[in-house]
Design a protein around this motif. Structure first.
Motif, mmCIF file in Angstrom:
data_model
loop_
_atom_site.group_PDB
_atom_site.id
_atom_site.type_symbol
_atom_site.label_atom_id
_atom_site.label_comp_id
_atom_site.label_asym_id
_atom_site.label_seq_id
_atom_site.Cartn_x
_atom_site.Cartn_y
_atom_site.Cartn_z
ATOM 1 N N THR A 1 10.434 -1.836 12.143
ATOM 2 C CA THR A 1 10.740 -0.432 11.837
ATOM 3 C C THR A 1 10.146 -0.058 10.474
ATOM 4 O O THR A 1 9.489 0.974 10.340
ATOM 5 C CB THR A 1 12.271 -0.190 11.824
ATOM 6 N N HIS A 2 10.351 -0.903 9.481
ATOM 7 C CA HIS A 2 9.805 -0.593 8.155
ATOM 8 C C HIS A 2 8.271 -0.551 8.185
ATOM 9 O O HIS A 2 7.653 0.311 7.563
ATOM 10 C CB HIS A 2 10.275 -1.627 7.118
ATOM 11 N N GLN A 3 7.675 -1.486 8.919
ATOM 12 C CA GLN A 3 6.203 -1.506 8.959
ATOM 13 C C GLN A 3 5.651 -0.250 9.625
ATOM 14 O O GLN A 3 4.656 0.320 9.176
ATOM 15 C CB GLN A 3 5.724 -2.765 9.697
ATOM 16 N N TRP B 1 2.872 5.103 9.181
ATOM 17 C CA TRP B 1 2.905 6.577 9.241
ATOM 18 C C TRP B 1 2.816 7.187 7.843
ATOM 19 O O TRP B 1 2.206 8.230 7.650
ATOM 20 C CB TRP B 1 4.156 7.070 9.974
ATOM 21 N N PHE B 2 3.417 6.511 6.858
ATOM 22 C CA PHE B 2 3.290 7.007 5.472
ATOM 23 C C PHE B 2 1.801 7.065 5.099
ATOM 24 O O PHE B 2 1.340 7.988 4.448
ATOM 25 C CB PHE B 2 4.005 6.086 4.473
ATOM 26 N N LYS B 3 1.067 6.023 5.529
ATOM 27 C CA LYS B 3 -0.361 5.975 5.206
ATOM 28 C C LYS B 3 -1.077 7.201 5.789
ATOM 29 O O LYS B 3 -1.922 7.816 5.139
ATOM 30 C CB LYS B 3 -0.972 4.678 5.764
ATOM 31 N N GLN C 1 23.043 8.731 5.675
ATOM 32 C CA GLN C 1 24.140 8.537 6.630
ATOM 33 C C GLN C 1 24.050 7.166 7.295
ATOM 34 O O GLN C 1 25.058 6.502 7.518
ATOM 35 C CB GLN C 1 24.125 9.642 7.714
ATOM 36 N N MET C 2 22.814 6.751 7.601
ATOM 37 C CA MET C 2 22.636 5.426 8.207
ATOM 38 C C MET C 2 23.103 4.344 7.228
ATOM 39 O O MET C 2 23.765 3.373 7.620
ATOM 40 C CB MET C 2 21.162 5.202 8.552
ATOM 41 N N VAL C 3 22.792 4.550 5.949
ATOM 42 C CA VAL C 3 23.182 3.570 4.935
ATOM 43 C C VAL C 3 24.711 3.513 4.828
ATOM 44 O O VAL C 3 25.304 2.432 4.698
ATOM 45 C CB VAL C 3 22.510 3.903 3.579
ATOM 46 N N SER D 1 23.820 2.907 -6.245
ATOM 47 C CA SER D 1 25.158 3.006 -5.663
ATOM 48 C C SER D 1 25.073 3.145 -4.145
ATOM 49 O O SER D 1 26.080 3.347 -3.481
ATOM 50 C CB SER D 1 25.880 4.214 -6.270
ATOM 51 N N GLY D 2 23.847 3.055 -3.605
ATOM 52 C CA GLY D 2 23.686 3.109 -2.143
ATOM 53 C C GLY D 2 23.827 4.521 -1.611
ATOM 54 O O GLY D 2 23.113 5.424 -2.059
ATOM 55 N N HIS D 3 24.797 4.718 -0.700
ATOM 56 C CA HIS D 3 24.926 5.998 -0.028
ATOM 57 C C HIS D 3 25.047 7.168 -1.006
ATOM 58 O O HIS D 3 24.405 8.198 -0.850
ATOM 59 C CB HIS D 3 26.128 5.988 0.927
ATOM 60 N N GLU E 1 22.740 12.175 -2.942
ATOM 61 C CA GLU E 1 22.406 13.050 -4.071
ATOM 62 C C GLU E 1 20.913 13.420 -4.052
ATOM 63 O O GLU E 1 20.533 14.545 -4.359
ATOM 64 C CB GLU E 1 22.788 12.319 -5.369
ATOM 65 N N THR E 2 20.054 12.465 -3.654
ATOM 66 C CA THR E 2 18.615 12.797 -3.582
ATOM 67 C C THR E 2 18.376 13.857 -2.502
ATOM 68 O O THR E 2 17.528 14.718 -2.664
ATOM 69 C CB THR E 2 17.717 11.560 -3.269
ATOM 70 N N ALA E 3 19.163 13.787 -1.407
ATOM 71 C CA ALA E 3 18.992 14.791 -0.342
ATOM 72 C C ALA E 3 19.344 16.187 -0.876
ATOM 73 O O ALA E 3 18.768 17.188 -0.475
ATOM 74 C CB ALA E 3 19.864 14.441 0.867
HETATM 75 C C1 HEM Z 1 19.544 -1.036 7.710
HETATM 76 C C2 HEM Z 1 18.652 -0.174 7.283
HETATM 77 C C3 HEM Z 1 18.542 0.332 5.875
HETATM 78 C C4 HEM Z 1 19.420 0.217 4.838
HETATM 79 C C5 HEM Z 1 20.782 -0.435 4.820
HETATM 80 C C6 HEM Z 1 18.816 0.860 3.694
HETATM 81 C C7 HEM Z 1 19.399 0.950 2.437
HETATM 82 C C8 HEM Z 1 18.857 1.614 1.358
HETATM 83 C C9 HEM Z 1 19.498 1.755 0.069
HETATM 84 C C10 HEM Z 1 20.880 1.242 -0.266
HETATM 85 C C11 HEM Z 1 18.656 2.426 -0.730
HETATM 86 C C12 HEM Z 1 18.885 2.840 -2.200
HETATM 87 C C13 HEM Z 1 18.108 1.978 -3.133
HETATM 88 C C14 HEM Z 1 18.734 0.623 -3.288
HETATM 89 O O1 HEM Z 1 19.704 0.497 -4.022
HETATM 90 O O2 HEM Z 1 18.244 -0.306 -2.631
HETATM 91 C C15 HEM Z 1 17.486 2.727 0.040
HETATM 92 C C16 HEM Z 1 16.389 3.417 -0.435
HETATM 93 C C17 HEM Z 1 15.281 3.710 0.315
HETATM 94 N N1 HEM Z 1 15.053 3.310 1.607
HETATM 95 FE FE1 HEM Z 1 16.338 2.384 2.847
HETATM 96 N N2 HEM Z 1 17.612 1.375 4.061
HETATM 97 C C18 HEM Z 1 17.400 1.055 5.377
HETATM 98 C C19 HEM Z 1 16.291 1.372 6.134
HETATM 99 C C20 HEM Z 1 15.181 2.014 5.662
HETATM 100 C C21 HEM Z 1 13.997 2.293 6.432
HETATM 101 C C22 HEM Z 1 13.763 1.942 7.914
HETATM 102 C C23 HEM Z 1 13.126 2.903 5.582
HETATM 103 C C24 HEM Z 1 11.752 3.316 5.942
HETATM 104 C C25 HEM Z 1 10.725 3.121 5.172
HETATM 105 C C26 HEM Z 1 13.757 3.025 4.295
HETATM 106 C C27 HEM Z 1 13.191 3.593 3.173
HETATM 107 C C28 HEM Z 1 13.822 3.781 1.963
HETATM 108 C C29 HEM Z 1 13.239 4.503 0.861
HETATM 109 C C30 HEM Z 1 11.893 5.193 0.832
HETATM 110 C C31 HEM Z 1 14.156 4.462 -0.171
HETATM 111 C C32 HEM Z 1 14.035 5.126 -1.557
HETATM 112 C C33 HEM Z 1 14.730 6.482 -1.467
HETATM 113 C C34 HEM Z 1 14.784 7.219 -2.805
HETATM 114 O O3 HEM Z 1 14.944 6.588 -3.860
HETATM 115 O O4 HEM Z 1 14.698 8.457 -2.770
HETATM 116 N N3 HEM Z 1 15.002 2.493 4.374
HETATM 117 N N4 HEM Z 1 17.626 2.210 1.302
#
Ligand code: HEM
Length: 367
Positions: free
Chosen positions: A45-47, A52-54, A301-303, A317-319, A324-326
């Motif tokens: 999923t991340h890849q 798509w980001f590219k 919301q997923m987080v 702080s996660g969610h 807040e960014t949204a």
């Molecule tokens: C189980 C799935 C996921 C979880 C639990 C998760 C969790 C998080 C958390 C907690 C953050 C906040 C930064 C941190 O403290 O790490 C974050 C940021 C972010 N995540 Fe996820 N994430 C998931 C899936 C994804 C997926 C599939 C993508 C796609 C690329 C993604 C892209 C990002 C991006 C771009 C940020 C930075 C957002 C920002 O700072 O505005 N995440 N994620």
């Protein structure tokens, strides 16, 4: 090359570099001898997101280049709009993809989450590049633990992000393009002067209708007249360059006064043939901002569902941080709020005939 590469042999597998691509899923849980089934989904999923980001970066860079080279004539405007449309479709896909990720349960996620520290989406360079190319204002970015968004990248990537701001973002270039929009003054017709007059006429009508109403009590009339007074003050404040410039200084607005008037004009007279494409472009920008916000919100919301109130692997702080960014990370907010300045079509200043002719397409045929 003689045949210009037309009939050379290239195999599907090689052309798409599938050997590299399909061997790039390295499950940490397997390497550590505790295979977790769901980690494959997590990586793929991340890849897919990064691929798509590219594509989005590729489209944005090309659209910005058109604006930079001052190539935004009617034919190129169509191209730019086509590419922005494509970005919207991809973003919609990225939003829908969150549902695929959510097919993994929070408990399954915990089977391998501990192996991921301190990797985090916060370290996605391409995601930051997209934000920068679109023109997310640097100073309004939310930070946590005073960590700047770019501090997680090596120097060359930091420089690349700074370069995007230096070269001008999509927001900057659209601002410049709008400032060049003709028609705000056409012969003796001055759009803003006439618009202010039209606003006054509309508000005066409103005042008369309230005063003459048989249904409103005296108290209600006073309240409503006060409200009209408020609207009047609001319009006067916003339509004055001095006030607008002050708001820009305070960081409450980003679009220049001249560009705001042009965007207002394009929105109000968008039925005129020449303004249809510019109107479409402004609509694309609003759509893209909305899609970014929707993605941020869905991801947050997923987080929440996956982690509850646990902190992120990146240390935020996660969610709470993501929600807040949204709310705060908006790029084209000034295009959204332009509708505050709209008045009904029936009250709009009538454009002079000569100007209307210039705003329509001419087809002449020599018989
Ligand atoms: C189980 C799935 C996921 C979880 C639990 C998760 C969790 C998080 C958390 C907690 C953050 C906040 C930064 C941190 O403290 O790490 C974050 C940021 C972010 N995540 Fe996820 N994430 C998931 C899936 C994804 C997926 C599939 C993508 C796609 C690329 C993604 C892209 C990002 C991006 C771009 C940020 C930075 C957002 C920002 O700072 O505005 N995440 N994620």
């Amino acid at each position: 090359m003689e045949n210009e590469g037309k009939y050379t042999t290239i195999h599907y597998q090689k052309y798409l570099a599938l050997d590299e691509l399909l061997n790039a899923q390295n499950l940490r849980s397997e390497q550590l001898g505790k295979p977790a089934h769901e980690e494959m989904l997590f990586i793929i999923t991340h890849q897919v997101y990064e691929l798509w980001f590219k594509q989005i970066v590729h489209e944005l860079e090309s659209v910005i280049a058109m604006f930079q080279k001052d190539q935004i004539d009617e034919s190129n405007l169509g191209n730019a709009i086509g590419r922005l449309d494509r970005i919207e479709r991809i973003m919609q896909l990225l939003i829908d993809q969150i549902g695929v990720m959510e097919s993994m349960t929070p408990l399954d996620f915990l089977d391998f989450r501990e192996y991921l520290f301190p990797a985090s989406g916060f370290q996605s360079f391409q995601f930051r590049a997209i934000e920068c190319l679109l023109g997310l204002p640097d100073m309004t970015r939310i930070t946590y633990h005073n960590t700047r968004y770019n501090s997680v990248f090596p120097d060359d990537q930091k420089e690349r992000l700074a370069q995007i701001y230096n070269d001008g973002t999509l927001f900057d270039w659209v601002n410049k393009w709008l400032e060049r929009t003709p028609f705000l003054k056409f012969g003796s017709f001055d759009f803003i002067k006439n618009y202010k007059k039209a606003v006054n006429v509309m508000l005066e009508k409103e005042r008369k209708a309230i005063s003459a109403s048989e249904y409103l009590s005296d108290d209600e009339k006073v309240k409503r007249l006060e409200m009209v007074g408020g609207t009047d003050t609001y319009f006067k404040a916003i339509l004055s360059q001095e006030n607008h410039d002050q708001l820009v200084k305070e960081g409450k607005k980003r679009l220049s006064y001249q560009a705001t008037l042009a965007a207002l004009f394009i929105n109000l007279y968008r039925d005129e043939p020449i303004l249809q494409l510019p109107f479409q472009l402004l609509t694309n920008l609003i759509d893209i901002d909305d899609l970014m916000t929707t993605w941020r919100y869905r991801h947050a919301q997923m987080v929440l569902r996956m982690l509850g109130n646990k902190v992120g692997t990146g240390g935020s702080s996660g969610h709470e941080y993501l929600a807040e960014t949204a709310r705060i990370h908006k790029i084209f907010a000034d295009f959204h709020t332009i509708s505050t300045l709209f008045i009904p079509r029936s009250a709009l200043p009538v454009l002079p005939d000569e100007m209307k002719k210039n705003l329509s397409f001419h087809f002449t045929q020599n018989l």
